[in-house]
Design a protein around this motif. Structure first.
Motif, PDB file in Angstrom:
ATOM      1  N   PRO A 196       0.822  -1.207   0.000  1.00  0.00           N
ATOM      2  CA  PRO A 196       0.000   0.000   0.000  1.00  0.00           C
ATOM      3  C   PRO A 196       0.856   1.258   0.000  1.00  0.00           C
ATOM      4  O   PRO A 196       1.891   1.323   0.668  1.00  0.00           O
ATOM      5  CB  PRO A 196      -0.813  -0.130   1.298  1.00  0.00           C
ATOM      6  CG  PRO A 196      -0.955  -1.611   1.477  1.00  0.00           C
ATOM      7  CD  PRO A 196       0.367  -2.178   1.025  1.00  0.00           C
ATOM      8  N   VAL A 197       0.417   2.242  -0.763  1.00  0.00           N
ATOM      9  CA  VAL A 197       1.194   3.461  -0.990  1.00  0.00           C
ATOM     10  C   VAL A 197       0.417   4.677  -0.495  1.00  0.00           C
ATOM     11  O   VAL A 197      -0.781   4.808  -0.754  1.00  0.00           O
ATOM     12  CB  VAL A 197       1.510   3.637  -2.493  1.00  0.00           C
ATOM     13  CG1 VAL A 197       2.165   4.986  -2.757  1.00  0.00           C
ATOM     14  CG2 VAL A 197       2.402   2.507  -2.974  1.00  0.00           C
ATOM     15  N   LYS A 198       1.123   5.581   0.191  1.00  0.00           N
ATOM     16  CA  LYS A 198       0.532   6.848   0.615  1.00  0.00           C
ATOM     17  C   LYS A 198       1.072   7.969  -0.252  1.00  0.00           C
ATOM     18  O   LYS A 198       2.287   8.150  -0.373  1.00  0.00           O
ATOM     19  CB  LYS A 198       0.853   7.142   2.081  1.00  0.00           C
ATOM     20  CG  LYS A 198       0.223   8.438   2.571  1.00  0.00           C
ATOM     21  CD  LYS A 198       0.660   8.754   3.992  1.00  0.00           C
ATOM     22  CE  LYS A 198       0.020  10.061   4.476  1.00  0.00           C
ATOM     23  NZ  LYS A 198       0.530  10.462   5.802  1.00  0.00           N
ATOM     24  N   MET A 199       0.157   8.714  -0.871  1.00  0.00           N
ATOM     25  CA  MET A 199       0.502   9.922  -1.599  1.00  0.00           C
ATOM     26  C   MET A 199      -0.377  11.040  -1.057  1.00  0.00           C
ATOM     27  O   MET A 199      -1.599  10.894  -1.036  1.00  0.00           O
ATOM     28  CB  MET A 199       0.273   9.740  -3.104  1.00  0.00           C
ATOM     29  CG  MET A 199       1.246   8.774  -3.756  1.00  0.00           C
ATOM     30  SD  MET A 199       2.928   9.453  -3.766  1.00  0.00           S
ATOM     31  CE  MET A 199       3.841   8.118  -4.557  1.00  0.00           C
ATOM     32  N   ALA A 200       0.260  12.147  -0.616  1.00  0.00           N
ATOM     33  CA  ALA A 200      -0.457  13.184   0.128  1.00  0.00           C
ATOM     34  C   ALA A 200      -1.113  12.484   1.326  1.00  0.00           C
ATOM     35  O   ALA A 200      -0.426  11.793   2.077  1.00  0.00           O
ATOM     36  CB  ALA A 200      -1.454  13.913  -0.761  1.00  0.00           C
TER      37      ALA A 200
END
Length: 242
Positions: A196-200
């Motif tokens: 899982p990736v967090k952007m902003a």
């Protein structure tokens, strides 16, 4: 200890789902938020739905509606066929429902109908399959299909300059409405990621279970991540989605 766990797109991978829940070691105290797309992909689409119906009898579950769930529901309800759907996993769901009784299908239709388009928790975290476009928030969205088809929310988060403060006049309004946003829909493998990736403030939990990736779950408080094996390895006789 109570946990809230968001689970990404399953796409018929029941073996991966069972493996993931065992890895998480879920308890009745946990709240499980499923981000949609339970069907269309591996051969167990219908069995995934049956499993989730039973799971919800023992655990606190929130089921969000994905675009593939909507397409499969339309076929089950009316026989509606969409050529693109057939090419992108729909045929696997049609095959999976062969042998299901009318009563079982009726129960599945109820499951599809009771899904939520989005969920906002007490900490002002939004959970939605794809996104929303209305700058006043999902409550003001004009077309509900955007909750499970939109990609612009994720694209906005991806393109945002990381140095831009939230107070900047050009900072995206949609992203300021919530503490965090958890989505699926667009596999992070498209940006060469496996977890899982967090952007902003947007967390994308779709780790490509429909393709060559794993099925993932994330504790929305601690951000601890659990994953299954790559799903295709659990279904070696299949090709998965195109």
């Amino acid at each position: 200890m109570k946990r809230t766990i968001a689970i990404g797109d399953i796409h018929g991978g029941l073996k991966a789902l069972i493996q993931l829940l065992e890895e998480i070691n879920i308890t009745p105290e946990d709240t499980l938020i499923f981000l949609g797309d339970y069907v269309d992909g591996w051969k167990d689409s219908a069995n995934v739905v049956s499993y989730l119906i039973e799971l919800a009898k023992q655990n606190s579950c929130i089921f969000l509606r994905g675009n593939h769930d909507d397409l499969t529901y339309r076929w089950l309800k009316t026989g509606e066929l969409n050529e693109q759907w057939l090419q992108h996993g729909g045929q696997s769901s049609i095959d999976a429902y062969r042998g299901f009784t009318s009563e079982e299908i009726k129960n599945h239709l109820t499951f599809f109908e009771q899904m939520l388009n989005y969920y906002i928790d007490k900490q002002n975290r939004l959970f939605v399959h794809a996104g929303f476009t209305n700058l006043h928030g999902p409550e003001q969205e004009y077309h509900e299909s955007r909750f499970y088809w939109d990609r612009t929310l994720w694209e906005t988060a991806l393109s945002l300059d990381k140095s831009m403060p939230t107070t900047h006049k050009f900072y995206p309004t949609r992203l300021k409405l919530f503490k965090e946003i958890f989505i699926g829909h667009t596999p992070v493998s498209r940006i060469d990621k496996k977890k899982p990736v967090k952007m902003a403030n947007v967390w994308n939990v779709d780790t490509g279970a429909a393709f060559k990736g794993k099925l993932s779950g994330i504790d929305v408080d601690s951000k601890n991540v659990w994953q299954s094996q790559p799903v295709y390895k659990l279904y070696p006789e299949e090709e998965g989605r195109n």
